[in-house]
Motif scaffolding. Structure first.
Motif, PDB file in Angstrom:
ATOM      1  N   SER A  58      31.625  66.062  -6.648  1.00  0.00           N
ATOM      2  CA  SER A  58      30.520  65.132  -6.897  1.00  0.00           C
ATOM      3  C   SER A  58      29.323  65.929  -7.381  1.00  0.00           C
ATOM      4  O   SER A  58      29.103  67.056  -6.943  1.00  0.00           O
ATOM      5  N   THR A  59      28.566  65.369  -8.318  1.00  0.00           N
ATOM      6  CA  THR A  59      27.449  66.093  -8.910  1.00  0.00           C
ATOM      7  C   THR A  59      26.139  65.350  -8.716  1.00  0.00           C
ATOM      8  O   THR A  59      26.106  64.129  -8.536  1.00  0.00           O
ATOM      9  N   ASN A  60      25.062  66.126  -8.766  1.00  0.00           N
ATOM     10  CA  ASN A  60      23.716  65.579  -8.633  1.00  0.00           C
ATOM     11  C   ASN A  60      22.827  66.356  -9.588  1.00  0.00           C
ATOM     12  O   ASN A  60      22.858  67.589  -9.593  1.00  0.00           O
ATOM     13  N   TYR A  61      22.073  65.630 -10.412  1.00  0.00           N
ATOM     14  CA  TYR A  61      21.210  66.266 -11.396  1.00  0.00           C
ATOM     15  C   TYR A  61      19.768  65.795 -11.239  1.00  0.00           C
ATOM     16  O   TYR A  61      19.508  64.635 -10.891  1.00  0.00           O
ATOM     17  N   ALA A  62      18.848  66.681 -11.534  1.00  0.00           N
ATOM     18  CA  ALA A  62      17.450  66.267 -11.652  1.00  0.00           C
ATOM     19  C   ALA A  62      17.335  65.337 -12.859  1.00  0.00           C
ATOM     20  O   ALA A  62      18.023  65.522 -13.871  1.00  0.00           O
ATOM     21  N   ASP A  63      16.452  64.357 -12.756  1.00  0.00           N
ATOM     22  CA  ASP A  63      16.296  63.408 -13.860  1.00  0.00           C
ATOM     23  C   ASP A  63      15.933  64.117 -15.160  1.00  0.00           C
ATOM     24  O   ASP A  63      16.351  63.694 -16.239  1.00  0.00           O
ATOM     25  N   SER A  64      15.179  65.189 -15.050  1.00  0.00           N
ATOM     26  CA  SER A  64      14.686  65.879 -16.242  1.00  0.00           C
ATOM     27  C   SER A  64      15.790  66.581 -17.033  1.00  0.00           C
ATOM     28  O   SER A  64      15.570  66.953 -18.190  1.00  0.00           O
ATOM     29  N   VAL A  65      16.954  66.771 -16.427  1.00  0.00           N
ATOM     30  CA  VAL A  65      18.027  67.497 -17.126  1.00  0.00           C
ATOM     31  C   VAL A  65      19.258  66.636 -17.379  1.00  0.00           C
ATOM     32  O   VAL A  65      20.213  67.097 -18.023  1.00  0.00           O
ATOM     33  N   LYS A  66      19.254  65.413 -16.897  1.00  0.00           N
ATOM     34  CA  LYS A  66      20.414  64.541 -17.090  1.00  0.00           C
ATOM     35  C   LYS A  66      20.696  64.351 -18.580  1.00  0.00           C
ATOM     36  O   LYS A  66      19.786  64.100 -19.370  1.00  0.00           O
ATOM     37  N   GLY A  67      21.970  64.481 -18.936  1.00  0.00           N
ATOM     38  CA  GLY A  67      22.359  64.341 -20.334  1.00  0.00           C
ATOM     39  C   GLY A  67      22.231  65.617 -21.136  1.00  0.00           C
ATOM     40  O   GLY A  67      22.716  65.692 -22.268  1.00  0.00           O
ATOM     41  N   ARG A  68      21.590  66.636 -20.584  1.00  0.00           N
ATOM     42  CA  ARG A  68      21.425  67.911 -21.291  1.00  0.00           C
ATOM     43  C   ARG A  68      22.157  69.047 -20.593  1.00  0.00           C
ATOM     44  O   ARG A  68      22.646  69.965 -21.242  1.00  0.00           O
ATOM     45  N   PHE A  69      22.193  69.022 -19.271  1.00  0.00           N
ATOM     46  CA  PHE A  69      22.814  70.091 -18.487  1.00  0.00           C
ATOM     47  C   PHE A  69      24.099  69.570 -17.855  1.00  0.00           C
ATOM     48  O   PHE A  69      24.199  68.398 -17.483  1.00  0.00           O
ATOM     49  N   THR A  70      25.069  70.468 -17.725  1.00  0.00           N
ATOM     50  CA  THR A  70      26.331  70.128 -17.077  1.00  0.00           C
ATOM     51  C   THR A  70      26.704  71.227 -16.089  1.00  0.00           C
ATOM     52  O   THR A  70      26.777  72.395 -16.463  1.00  0.00           O
ATOM     53  N   ILE A  71      26.938  70.835 -14.851  1.00  0.00           N
ATOM     54  CA  ILE A  71      27.347  71.794 -13.832  1.00  0.00           C
ATOM     55  C   ILE A  71      28.845  71.693 -13.627  1.00  0.00           C
ATOM     56  O   ILE A  71      29.423  70.596 -13.679  1.00  0.00           O
TER      57      ILE A  71
END
Length: 121
Positions: A58-71
């Motif tokens: 399961s992943t969790n991203y900061a709103d500022s990086v969603k759609g740009r960063f992939t973990i």
């Protein structure tokens, strides 16, 4: 002794890409890695979560990086990567690898030494 070692930081122009990698060493069979992730700290700002991935992917991203960063994570190798695309100058920060590791009923948070990411405009 558990250690986190990051690699992959550097200087890139806005719109470019970088990939950060982190490997956790010293994690014996008695330990369990609950989650791994990346935080960042820009000058004069507090450290903030960028992205995290749990043991069930399961992943969790900061709103500022969603759609740009992939973990992504390789549990067999105890590694976590952060693919950063469409980088912006405001992404400039020191990025820290983080892991929450359990031993029995106790959990501990570990940090890497940090890697600098600089995005020029």
């Amino acid at each position: 002794q558990v250690q986190l070692v990051e690699s992959g930081g550097g200087l890139v122009q806005a719109g470019g890409s970088l990939r950060l990698s982190c490997v956790a060493s010293g994690v014996g069979s008695i330990f369990s890695i609950n989650s791994m992730g990346w935080y960042r700290q820009a000058p004069g700002k507090q450290r903030e979560l960028v992205a995290a991935i749990g043991s069930g992917s399961s992943t969790n991203y900061a709103d500022s990086v969603k759609g740009r960063f992939t973990i992504s994570r390789d549990s067999a190798k105890n590694t976590v990567d952060l693919q950063m695309d469409s980088l912006k100058p405001e992404d400039t920060a020191v990025f820290y690898c983080n892991a929450v590791i359990s031993r029995g009923s106790a959990a501990f948070r570990y940090w890497g030494q940090g890697t600098q990411v600089t995005v020029s405009s």
